[in-house]
Every structure is written in structure tokens, then in C-alpha cells.
Design an enzyme around this catalytic site. Structure first.
Site, PDB file in Angstrom:
ATOM      1  N   ARG A  78     -10.653 -11.440   0.407  1.00  0.00           N
ATOM      2  CA  ARG A  78     -11.593 -12.351  -0.127  1.00  0.00           C
ATOM      3  C   ARG A  78     -10.944 -13.963  -0.143  1.00  0.00           C
ATOM      4  O   ARG A  78     -11.467 -14.910  -0.331  1.00  0.00           O
ATOM      5  CB  ARG A  78     -11.773 -12.110  -1.639  1.00  0.00           C
ATOM      6  CG  ARG A  78     -10.751 -11.797  -2.358  1.00  0.00           C
ATOM      7  CD  ARG A  78     -11.411 -10.953  -3.500  1.00  0.00           C
ATOM      8  NE  ARG A  78     -11.076  -9.644  -3.333  1.00  0.00           N
ATOM      9  CZ  ARG A  78     -11.303  -8.519  -4.237  1.00  0.00           C
ATOM     10  NH1 ARG A  78     -11.760  -8.739  -5.338  1.00  0.00           N
ATOM     11  NH2 ARG A  78     -11.322  -7.287  -3.966  1.00  0.00           N
ATOM     12  N   ASP A 124      -2.966  -7.293  -2.779  1.00  0.00           N
ATOM     13  CA  ASP A 124      -4.033  -6.709  -1.686  1.00  0.00           C
ATOM     14  C   ASP A 124      -5.113  -6.931  -1.566  1.00  0.00           C
ATOM     15  O   ASP A 124      -5.980  -6.460  -1.039  1.00  0.00           O
ATOM     16  CB  ASP A 124      -3.506  -5.021  -1.988  1.00  0.00           C
ATOM     17  CG  ASP A 124      -3.926  -4.044  -1.047  1.00  0.00           C
ATOM     18  OD1 ASP A 124      -4.284  -4.612   0.304  1.00  0.00           O
ATOM     19  OD2 ASP A 124      -3.964  -2.767  -1.244  1.00  0.00           O
ATOM     20  N   LYS A 160       0.737  -1.317  -0.071  1.00  0.00           N
ATOM     21  CA  LYS A 160      -0.011   0.055  -0.073  1.00  0.00           C
ATOM     22  C   LYS A 160       0.754   1.217   0.055  1.00  0.00           C
ATOM     23  O   LYS A 160       1.820   1.405   0.761  1.00  0.00           O
ATOM     24  CB  LYS A 160      -0.963   0.188   1.363  1.00  0.00           C
ATOM     25  CG  LYS A 160      -1.926  -1.043   1.116  1.00  0.00           C
ATOM     26  CD  LYS A 160      -2.996  -0.827   2.447  1.00  0.00           C
ATOM     27  CE  LYS A 160      -4.155  -1.956   2.154  1.00  0.00           C
ATOM     28  NZ  LYS A 160      -5.019  -1.640   1.135  1.00  0.00           N
TER      29      LYS A 160
HETATM   30  N1  BES Z   1      -8.446  -3.846   3.609  1.00  0.00           N
HETATM   31  C1  BES Z   1      -8.507  -3.423   2.228  1.00  0.00           C
HETATM   32  C2  BES Z   1      -9.838  -2.646   2.110  1.00  0.00           C
HETATM   33  C3  BES Z   1     -10.083  -1.542   2.710  1.00  0.00           C
HETATM   34  C4  BES Z   1      -9.446  -0.203   2.247  1.00  0.00           C
HETATM   35  C5  BES Z   1     -10.623  -1.228   4.101  1.00  0.00           C
HETATM   36  C6  BES Z   1      -9.630   1.053   3.128  1.00  0.00           C
HETATM   37  C7  BES Z   1     -10.800  -0.138   4.730  1.00  0.00           C
HETATM   38  C8  BES Z   1     -10.304   1.323   4.333  1.00  0.00           C
HETATM   39  C9  BES Z   1      -8.441  -4.490   1.243  1.00  0.00           C
HETATM   40  O1  BES Z   1      -7.664  -5.748   1.537  1.00  0.00           O
HETATM   41  C10 BES Z   1      -8.050  -4.006  -0.042  1.00  0.00           C
HETATM   42  O2  BES Z   1      -6.753  -3.679   0.112  1.00  0.00           O
HETATM   43  N2  BES Z   1      -8.668  -3.849  -1.064  1.00  0.00           N
HETATM   44  C11 BES Z   1      -8.330  -3.501  -2.299  1.00  0.00           C
HETATM   45  C12 BES Z   1      -8.698  -4.328  -3.366  1.00  0.00           C
HETATM   46  C13 BES Z   1      -8.161  -4.025  -4.675  1.00  0.00           C
HETATM   47  C14 BES Z   1      -6.828  -4.454  -4.725  1.00  0.00           C
HETATM   48  C15 BES Z   1      -8.914  -5.006  -5.743  1.00  0.00           C
HETATM   49  C16 BES Z   1      -8.698  -1.842  -2.438  1.00  0.00           C
HETATM   50  O3  BES Z   1      -9.939  -1.800  -1.937  1.00  0.00           O
HETATM   51  O4  BES Z   1      -8.128  -1.032  -3.100  1.00  0.00           O
HETATM   52 ZN    ZN Z   2      -7.557  -6.214   3.520  1.00  0.00          ZN
HETATM   53 MN    MN Z   3      -5.546  -5.625   1.086  1.00  0.00          MN
END
Ligand code: BES
Ligand code: ZN
Ligand code: MN
Length: 483
Positions: A331, A327, A257
Site C-alpha cells: 500500500r 510487511d 515473514k
Molecule cells: N504480499 C503480501 C500479501 C499476500 C499474502 C499476498 C499472501 C499473497 C499471498 C502483503 O505485502 C502482506 O504481507 N500483507 C500483510 C499485511 C499485514 C502486515 C497488515 C498480510 O496480509 O499479512
Molecule cells: Zn506484499
Molecule cells: Mn508484505
């Protein structure tokens, strides 16, 4: 916070006092002088909702004016939010013990007020050297609020408290193994809750390819925790399975991230914390429902042998998944847990709660839950109704089959993130639904509400416990419908 039900005389009470002024009948009981009452009435006719403070040194009388209304969840929510405003005033006045009384107020309104004060009073304190302000004691004067009801609510609030503590704890002090131990030790206090903690070797023998892959970059072992609450009253019923995302910390993995996107990712286990809390609350209050919570726990890190984009995983149910982005890890661990629930428990319903997608926050901001279902129209309709009642609201997103195209892979059965950036919340839900194998399934994306970076409504900064009151009320209702 301690809560005592006690009948008091507002006019002679020696101590700080909150007077709930719900309708005009209140006037004869207001512990105020004639001129003060006139002033109050004049103010109230201009603006129904307001908080007035009367100094009675060394005490204070707080009068909260509002419009009492039968069966009005909005009114109760307003009270919860006013509670947070009141609490600021109490802090300024250094009030630690408060009596609550009123006139023209319904018991559910008194309860909403207490709930608001309880939720608003929570802050994450344990790393502070200085002691922080808290309201310690409530003396509640309400003719119709029953002691048993208050006790049930208190137990629920206690579970919300612990959920918020867990979510707020940084991963340095709460990793997968530590959290599993904590859950097992709580479960040990209940006769009717069984806790199974699976370690890495057991997870390997179960072939949970998603959970193992996400864990590969971490020095901490994963855990798969199964909590089962099976009261005698519901022993013969098929369970409801509660699956919670337990990413103890989400760095993004090798798709790390950037910038400040990593901040607050200690909250990525909020789904697991929520589901454990709901199950314990049900057990505390002996709800007659059979529940199984399934909690896959690990952090997601880019360490030495971390899983990589292009890896192809074989999940618990044999489905193969192409990793496109490390990331999109939530899922992967959820898929194993959902498939495990579906195969081993013949549940009547699977619900998962997860801080799954940033897209959910972009879609509806921090005001509710993005929900999806497959084969669970009725439970979803019920959940929506309950959500309005407790004001933990959800909005249903579609699961049209077209979205299925977005998660098709050239090399495997599925890919772990959509082939387009569009509808990111839905493609995640669609991915998960595959693993329910026909069991009625509800997915709740709590990314927007699990953790607030600014104070909101009755919550201070940090974990909210959002979703626990919703699911608890849903489980309560479940029983009513079946009988
Ligand atoms: N844990 C994150 C989602 C998240 C983002 C929760 C901000 C709370 C606040 C999740 O694991 C993630 O990183 N999702 C990605 C998915 C993408 C790579 C398809 C996202 O939402 O950017
Ligand atoms: Zn996550
Ligand atoms: Mn993630």
C-alpha cells in the site's frame, strides 16, 4: 501453440481429433461406428458431461459431451476446465497436434475450449533441463468462429503468457531494474505506447516517500514505470489509470515473514505484470481507449538501511504515514503511484491491481478477486458483469467510513496497517482510496488468484494471469458504452 482455422471432414481426418458434442444434432456427424454411437448416447443420457476416448491407432478420437447453451458463461467456463482434463489425456497419448471439430456448438464455446487448452498448456519451463510436454498445434474447424476474432484472442493469450512468465521468474532473474528494461523494450515496438522509466534519483525528486522507504533495505534500485497508450481514436479522452503493485519480492522487510510464509512472494509483482499486460494487449488490438499504467517497482528486504516500524514517511502527495509493520509495504508504493496518477493525469478512473492482503485469501479463498470502490459505482457494476462473463469473478467489499478509524495514527495522518486484525483487506483498500483524492477509484486485491500453489481449474501450478481477461473485457465494453 499455433492455431489454424480450416474446414475438415471429421470422418476422413487423419490425425488426433477432438469432437465437441454439444447437442443431439451431433450424432449424424460423429466419426464413429454405430455401436460406438449407441454407447456414447447411453453414457450421455446418464451423465451429460464427459470425455470419451476412442483409439484409432496411431490416432485418437476424443469426444467431449456437454450441453451447449446460448449466452451461458458457466458453460464456457466448464469447457475451459474440461480442456485442462483433456490436456492430461493428450499428454498421456503424446498428442502434439489436435484438430477440433463438433456439432451443435457455438463459436464462443469453441473459443472457450481453445482458451482453456491454451491456459492449461502453460507451465513455467525455463529452468528444466528436460523438455516438457506441450500441445503445439490446433487445427480448428468451426463454421462461425471468425479468423479476426481468433487473432484478437491469440494476442490476448500471448500477453497472458508473458504475464505468467514474469510472475513466475524468481527475483534473482527479474528485479525492478530488469523488469523496467523489459517493459521499455516491449513498449518500443509500438508507435502508440510511450514508456517512461524513472530511476532512483527521479523518484527522489518526485518525493515518493513510500516507494523510497520500501526500497531502503534493498541493494537493487527501485523504478517507477509509466506506460501510456494513447491511440488517435481516443486522444482527447481522459485516461483510465492502471496502477499495479510491483513488489519484485516480499520478504516482509524487518517484520520478516516467518516459516514458509515467504514462499511464492516472487509473485508480489503480479499486479504490475497484470497492468502492463492489459495495456499491451489493448495496444496489440488497438482498443480505442486512452490508458496510463503506473508501476512502482522494488523488492521489500530487511537489508542494511531498511525502513523500520515507527518510521514516519511523507508520501508523494504530502500525506504522512506511520509505519506500523514493514510487511504492509504494497500500500505504501501504491499510494505514491495512485496519488501521482490523480495529480498528473486527471483520469476518469483509477484502477489498481495488487496481491495486497493475506486476509483476502482467508475471506474468499482462491476463487476470485476482493474488490472495493470509492465514487465508482457504475464502473464497478460493469466490472462485475464482465467478471461473470469471462469467469474472472469479483466480490465487492464495503468501504464504510467506520473502517477509516482503523487506519488513524497517533503520530501521522495515517498508519500503514489497521489497528485491529479485523477486516485487513478493507483497511488496506481504505488506505489506498485516500490517495485517489476524489478520482473514481477501484481497488482489486488479487492475493488469492494471482498464483496457485496447487493446480486449479484450467491452471497448472504457478502464476495464472488472472485479471487480464477481466480488465481487457472491461476496456472493450467501455468503448461500447461511450459510443
Ligand atoms: N504480499 C503480501 C500479501 C499476500 C499474502 C499476498 C499472501 C499473497 C499471498 C502483503 O505485502 C502482506 O504481507 N500483507 C500483510 C499485511 C499485514 C502486515 C497488515 C498480510 O496480509 O499479512
Ligand atoms: Zn506484499
Ligand atoms: Mn508484505
Amino acid at each position: 501453440m499455433t492455431y489454424t482455422l480450416e474446414s475438415i471432414n471429421a470422418k476422413t481426418w487423419e490425425g488426433d481429433l477432438l469432437f465437441l458434442y454439444g447437442d443431439e444434432a451431433a450424432e449424424r456427424n460423429l466419426p464413429l461406428g454405430k455401436k460406438e454411437i449407441e454407447l456414447l448416447k447411453a453414457r450421455r443420457s446418464e451423465e451429460r458431461e464427459q470425455l470419451l476416448v476412442f483409439d484409432r491407432l496411431p490416432y485418437h478420437i476424443y469426444v467431449l459431451s456437454f450441453d451447449s447453451e446460448k449466452n451461458a458463461p458457466e458453460c464456457q467456463e466448464k469447457l475451459r476446465r474440461s480442456a485442462a482434463r483433456l490436456l492430461k489425456q493428450l499428454k498421456a497419448d503424446k498428442v502434439s497436434r489436435l484438430a477440433i471439430t463438433g456439432e451443435g456448438v457455438l463459436p464462443e464455446e469453441v473459443e472457450a475450449m481453445i482458451e482453456g487448452l491454451t491456459l492449461a498448456d502453460y507451465s513455467f519451463d525455463r529452468y528444466y533441463n528436460k523438455e516438457r510436454y506441450h500441445l503445439n498445434e490446433l487445427v480448428i474447424d468451426s463454421l462461425y468462429l471468425k479468423a479476426e476474432e481468433l487473432e484478437v484472442a491469440q494476442k490476448l493469450w500471448n500477453r497472458i503468457y508473458w504475464c505468467r512468465e514474469w510472475v513466475n521468474l524468481p527475483v534473482q532473474d527479474l528485479n525492478a531494474t530488469g523488469f523496467a528494461e523489459e517493459l521499455a523494450s516491449i513498449a518500443a515496438d509500438f508507435d502508440e505506447v510511450e514508456c517512461t522509466v524513472m530511476d532512483k534519483r527521479q523518484i527522489e525528486s518526485l518525493r515518493m516517500g513510500g516507494l523510497l522507504a520500501v526500497n531502503r533495505g534493498s541493494v537493487d534500485e527501485p523504478r517507477f514505470v509509466v506506460l501510456e497508450y494513447k491511440p488517435r481514436s481516443a486522444a482527447k479522452e481522459a485516461p483510465i489509470c492502471l496502477v499495479g503493485k510491483g513488489i519484485m519480492y516480499d520478504t516482509g522487510g524487518l517484520n520478516i515473514k516467518p516459516d514458509d510464509y515467504m514462499q511464492e512472494m516472487k509473485s508480489d509483482m503480479a499486479g504490475a505484470a497484470t497492468m502492463a499486460s492489459v495495456l499491451f494487449a489493448a495496444a496489440d488490438n488497438q482498443l480505442p481507449v486512452h490508458l496510463v499504467a503506473l508501476l512502482p517497482l522494488t523488492d521489500n528486504r530487511p537489508g542494511f538501511n531498511a525502513y523500520a516500524a515507527d518510521d514516519i514517511l511523507t508520501m508523494y502527495d504530502g500525506t504522512t504515514v506511520e509505519v506500523v509493520n514493514t510487511d504492509a509495504e504494497g500500500r505504501l508504493i501504491l499510494a505514491d503511484a495512485i496519488a501521482y496518477a490523480s495529480r498528473n493525469y486527471s483520469p476518469k478512473l483509477i484502477i489498481d491491481v495488487a496481491t495486497l492482503t493475506g486476509a483476502a485469501v482467508r475471506a474468499i479463498s482462491t476463487f476470485g478477486i476482493a474488490a472495493m470502490q470509492e465514487g465508482a459505482d457504475n464502473p464497478m457494476a460493469m466490472l462485475k458483469v464482465v467478471g461473470e462473463q469471462v469467469y474472472e469473478r469479483l466480490v465487492e467489499f464495503p468501504m464504510w467510513e467506520e473502517y477509516g478509524e482503523y487506519i488513524k495514527s497517533d503520530y501521522a495522518d495515517l498508519r500503514n496497517c489497521g489497528s485491529t486484525p479485523q477486516a485487513g483487506t478493507i483497511t488496506a483498500g481504505k488506505f489506498l482510496a485516500h490517495f485517489a483524492h476524489g478520482v473514481p477509484y477501484i481497488h482489486l486485491d488479487i492475493a488469492g488468484v494471482a498464483y496457485f500453489t496447487k493446480p486449479q481449474h484450467c491452471y497448472q501450478v504457478g502464476a495464472s494471469g488472472y485479471g487480464i481477461r477481466l480488465l481487457y473485457a472491461f476496456l472493450q465494453m467501455q468503448d461500447m458504452i461511450e459510443k
